[in-house]
Design a protein around this motif. Sequence first.
Motif, mmCIF file in Angstrom:
data_model
loop_
_atom_site.group_PDB
_atom_site.id
_atom_site.type_symbol
_atom_site.label_atom_id
_atom_site.label_comp_id
_atom_site.label_asym_id
_atom_site.label_seq_id
_atom_site.Cartn_x
_atom_site.Cartn_y
_atom_site.Cartn_z
ATOM 1 N N ASP A 187 -28.557 -5.726 -22.998
ATOM 2 C CA ASP A 187 -28.116 -6.767 -22.314
ATOM 3 C C ASP A 187 -27.547 -7.782 -23.745
ATOM 4 O O ASP A 187 -28.375 -8.437 -24.319
ATOM 5 C CB ASP A 187 -29.578 -7.438 -21.830
ATOM 6 C CG ASP A 187 -28.973 -8.956 -21.177
ATOM 7 O OD1 ASP A 187 -27.782 -9.203 -21.298
ATOM 8 O OD2 ASP A 187 -30.044 -9.733 -20.745
ATOM 9 N N LEU A 188 -26.243 -7.700 -23.947
ATOM 10 C CA LEU A 188 -25.817 -8.379 -24.956
ATOM 11 C C LEU A 188 -26.011 -10.036 -24.801
ATOM 12 O O LEU A 188 -25.565 -10.565 -23.636
ATOM 13 C CB LEU A 188 -24.166 -8.359 -25.071
ATOM 14 C CG LEU A 188 -23.893 -7.078 -26.222
ATOM 15 C CD1 LEU A 188 -24.800 -5.888 -26.172
ATOM 16 C CD2 LEU A 188 -22.535 -6.844 -26.297
ATOM 17 N N ALA A 189 -26.261 -10.761 -25.876
ATOM 18 C CA ALA A 189 -26.007 -12.250 -25.660
ATOM 19 C C ALA A 189 -24.905 -12.742 -25.329
ATOM 20 O O ALA A 189 -24.041 -12.182 -25.589
ATOM 21 C CB ALA A 189 -27.055 -12.687 -27.019
ATOM 22 N N PRO A 190 -24.964 -13.927 -24.770
ATOM 23 C CA PRO A 190 -23.581 -14.569 -24.495
ATOM 24 C C PRO A 190 -22.503 -14.758 -25.656
ATOM 25 O O PRO A 190 -21.386 -14.396 -25.479
ATOM 26 C CB PRO A 190 -23.886 -15.973 -23.984
ATOM 27 C CG PRO A 190 -25.190 -15.964 -23.675
ATOM 28 C CD PRO A 190 -25.830 -14.842 -24.381
ATOM 29 N N GLU A 191 -23.181 -14.887 -26.708
ATOM 30 C CA GLU A 191 -22.067 -15.059 -27.981
ATOM 31 C C GLU A 191 -21.489 -13.842 -28.206
ATOM 32 O O GLU A 191 -20.771 -13.762 -29.159
ATOM 33 C CB GLU A 191 -22.810 -15.797 -29.237
ATOM 34 C CG GLU A 191 -24.177 -15.129 -29.717
ATOM 35 C CD GLU A 191 -25.373 -15.445 -28.994
ATOM 36 O OE1 GLU A 191 -25.292 -16.110 -27.781
ATOM 37 O OE2 GLU A 191 -26.586 -15.369 -29.656
ATOM 38 N N ARG A 192 -22.071 -12.723 -27.815
ATOM 39 C CA ARG A 192 -21.595 -11.465 -28.231
ATOM 40 C C ARG A 192 -20.625 -10.740 -27.242
ATOM 41 O O ARG A 192 -20.371 -9.596 -27.437
ATOM 42 C CB ARG A 192 -22.755 -10.591 -28.848
ATOM 43 C CG ARG A 192 -23.661 -10.936 -29.903
ATOM 44 C CD ARG A 192 -24.739 -10.120 -30.460
ATOM 45 N NE ARG A 192 -24.240 -8.516 -30.434
ATOM 46 C CZ ARG A 192 -25.040 -7.624 -30.410
ATOM 47 N NH1 ARG A 192 -26.277 -7.628 -29.976
ATOM 48 N NH2 ARG A 192 -24.410 -6.246 -30.664
ATOM 49 N N ARG A 193 -20.553 -11.419 -26.172
ATOM 50 C CA ARG A 193 -19.630 -10.945 -25.154
ATOM 51 C C ARG A 193 -18.317 -11.167 -25.194
ATOM 52 O O ARG A 193 -17.558 -10.543 -24.460
ATOM 53 C CB ARG A 193 -20.226 -11.211 -23.892
ATOM 54 C CG ARG A 193 -21.879 -10.555 -23.377
ATOM 55 C CD ARG A 193 -21.964 -10.904 -22.033
ATOM 56 N NE ARG A 193 -23.604 -10.494 -21.748
ATOM 57 C CZ ARG A 193 -23.906 -10.207 -20.594
ATOM 58 N NH1 ARG A 193 -23.236 -10.336 -19.423
ATOM 59 N NH2 ARG A 193 -25.054 -9.773 -20.471
ATOM 60 N N ARG A 194 -17.824 -12.085 -25.880
ATOM 61 C CA ARG A 194 -16.501 -12.596 -26.263
ATOM 62 C C ARG A 194 -15.840 -12.929 -24.705
ATOM 63 O O ARG A 194 -15.066 -12.330 -24.164
ATOM 64 C CB ARG A 194 -15.605 -11.410 -26.711
ATOM 65 C CG ARG A 194 -16.047 -11.082 -27.953
ATOM 66 C CD ARG A 194 -15.166 -9.985 -29.080
ATOM 67 N NE ARG A 194 -15.019 -8.940 -28.042
ATOM 68 C CZ ARG A 194 -13.597 -8.534 -27.424
ATOM 69 N NH1 ARG A 194 -12.735 -9.251 -27.640
ATOM 70 N NH2 ARG A 194 -13.585 -7.455 -27.032
ATOM 71 N N CYS A 195 -16.584 -13.848 -23.983
ATOM 72 C CA CYS A 195 -16.119 -14.208 -22.514
ATOM 73 C C CYS A 195 -15.759 -15.541 -22.607
ATOM 74 O O CYS A 195 -16.617 -16.459 -23.051
ATOM 75 C CB CYS A 195 -17.553 -13.849 -21.868
ATOM 76 S SG CYS A 195 -17.051 -13.268 -20.121
ATOM 77 N N GLY A 196 -14.648 -15.933 -22.478
ATOM 78 C CA GLY A 196 -14.027 -17.370 -22.521
ATOM 79 C C GLY A 196 -14.585 -17.889 -20.936
ATOM 80 O O GLY A 196 -14.024 -17.330 -19.976
ATOM 81 N N LEU A 197 -15.442 -18.937 -20.929
ATOM 82 C CA LEU A 197 -15.734 -19.423 -19.567
ATOM 83 C C LEU A 197 -15.460 -20.933 -19.525
ATOM 84 O O LEU A 197 -15.601 -21.556 -20.363
ATOM 85 C CB LEU A 197 -17.583 -19.424 -19.627
ATOM 86 C CG LEU A 197 -18.100 -19.756 -18.514
ATOM 87 C CD1 LEU A 197 -17.369 -19.422 -17.052
ATOM 88 C CD2 LEU A 197 -19.429 -19.859 -18.358
ATOM 89 N N VAL A 198 -14.574 -21.204 -18.486
ATOM 90 C CA VAL A 198 -14.289 -22.476 -18.162
ATOM 91 C C VAL A 198 -15.219 -23.101 -17.267
ATOM 92 O O VAL A 198 -15.101 -22.552 -16.102
ATOM 93 C CB VAL A 198 -12.789 -22.667 -17.844
ATOM 94 C CG1 VAL A 198 -12.346 -24.000 -17.440
ATOM 95 C CG2 VAL A 198 -11.794 -22.106 -18.979
ATOM 96 N N PHE A 199 -16.090 -24.088 -17.431
ATOM 97 C CA PHE A 199 -17.169 -24.527 -16.721
ATOM 98 C C PHE A 199 -16.297 -25.231 -15.529
ATOM 99 O O PHE A 199 -15.322 -25.947 -15.728
ATOM 100 C CB PHE A 199 -18.030 -25.298 -17.466
ATOM 101 C CG PHE A 199 -19.166 -24.265 -18.449
ATOM 102 C CD1 PHE A 199 -20.157 -24.114 -17.726
ATOM 103 C CD2 PHE A 199 -18.606 -23.979 -19.445
ATOM 104 C CE1 PHE A 199 -21.052 -23.362 -18.709
ATOM 105 C CE2 PHE A 199 -19.266 -23.152 -20.076
ATOM 106 C CZ PHE A 199 -20.629 -22.946 -19.564
#
Lengths: 367, 270
Positions: A83-95
């Motif tokens: 379960d990778l932490a959010p900062e390690r997923r390289r996922c750009g999220l626009v809220f």
Amino acid sequence: MSGGAATVTGAAAGLRARVRVPLRGFELDLELESRPGTPLALCGPSGAGKTSALRILAGLLAPAAGRVALGDEVWLDSERGVDLAPERRRCGLVFQDYALFPRMSAWRNVAYGIPAPRRERRAAALTMLDRFGVADLAEARPGSLSGGERQRVALARALASRPGALLLDEPLSALDAATRRGAIERLRGVLAELDVPTVLVTHSFDEAALLAGSIAILDRGRVVQRGDAAAISASPASPFVADFAGAAVLRGEASGEPGGLTLVRLRGGGELRSVDPAGGPVAVSVFPWEISLEPPGAPHSDSMLNRVAGEVTSLTTVGNRTRVGIALPQPLTAEITEDSAARMKLEPGTRVVAAWKASATRVVGGR
Amino acid sequence: MNRRSAFFVLAALATLLTLAFLFAPLLAVFTYTGPRELAEALGDQSSREALLLSLETTAIALAIVVGVGTPAAYLLASRRFRGRSLVLTAIELPLVMPPAVAGIALLAAFGPNGLFGGLVSAAGLELVFETAGVVVALVFVSAPFYLRAGIAAFAALDARLLEAARTLGAGPFRAFATVALPSARDGLASGVALAWGRALGEFGATLLFAGSLQGVTQTAPLAIFADFSKPDGFVSALALSAVLILVSAALLLGVKLLGGDRSIEGTVGR
């Protein structure tokens, strides 16, 4: 951005997820795949679990069970305890409301996630803001920006971090109607250029049809139908989908007409009129239940300004109504009663005239 | 006269009364204490020692309160757990505890024969009649002020900002330092001001727990009381009081300006 920008490891790889998580009142049970170049829209009414799905992909919400992977990079695998932490997923999220840092200027917001040495970040952030046409707002705080400007800064911030996937949560819902039209076109352009998988969440079928190459209709945590917009609109799998997934989106070139109407010449042939003012390339939407069908050459009433000839491509009966797919050649969907379909002896290949009012034609995209 | 203006007149009268009552003692202190008395007070060895000791012990106490209290306030504000409201109430208990009671309680806990006195001496610490004891008393009475303000400030923080930071590649520490702390800055600053003010004025708990030894545990408020107890000591007690008021006011203003407190910015015309 500095050299070798866009292509990062696994950029050509798809984002795949299979997750299960109990939500309030129902269980989210979702399987999805998004490939670069074909944005996926999760589309459904409020409370269908769309945002939760995005949060799971980004690592902000832990599912009860599941697997999420970008190419061969596993982000989550509940069986193997990954379960990778959010900062390690390289996922750009626009809220949904963009969640810009209120105490930082626009450029500092964008610079926040740039994976570069500190002194190179400002230049990179300015380049990114420039790409979205808001470089002149670099020093402004989010509080002083308009909704449309905030959206651009939020997109710039998400993409500046060179994400392996882009996630957008209702990217247009915080905008007023006038801003939204321009924003849709701009977002389309941005998504078309992206070489990373994109998942967007929206409660509006029009937006999904305009922005995504592939749509999954979500109802109470489950995907009830997948496909492209025209296929879903023409052949809804259930009355729920038929109600929800209505609007057909047609593209064309708009120009003003005397009398205040807008004439739209459709790509591939045909023309129609709308009461919404517009000019240049536009997208218009019309709901299936606004359209009536007539045999070619039939006498017609004058209140239907729009009459476009086409060919029936599909017939789908949902309950007591029939969805008729028509090629103008752009795909259009009409909804008529089962009786009418039988009376007109409709079948694939039949020529028909689709008629509807100019006031039922909404301009949804374009400048 | 209509009802609205009648209300305004009453409210204005109440405001005048409040301000007059609050400022009257301050006015009196400075009326009796001219520049000469102030200089004399600062020239006096025991007064100077007391003042320096006050600054030193409150600074150490505040550093401890802020250093330990900030992450604690953040956790208490952002996590929901069973018994949370009980914990939050317990934190505020020292706020309403009479200082003398706090001193007795500290003795009972950390005094030589106290519940944890063995642990304290095993750690090689001497608290009673020692400067370290003053710091312990100050931390005990001032921490709740800071915690309360900190918890409120962090509770008002939009959790999505932290999530945004995480998706942009920031680990929990960086997200906390760059997003949570700046957002809570105003609240934390007013917490520091309140806690520091409380620590500077601390009297009862310090007296009972650490005693009043000149140069060791005799802080400015204790020195004022010592002066006051001497025959003819009223004037020097007044002078030291004036100095303490000035120091407190300067600290309060400084902390608030540093924290960008808008309510203060208005009063100093920024």
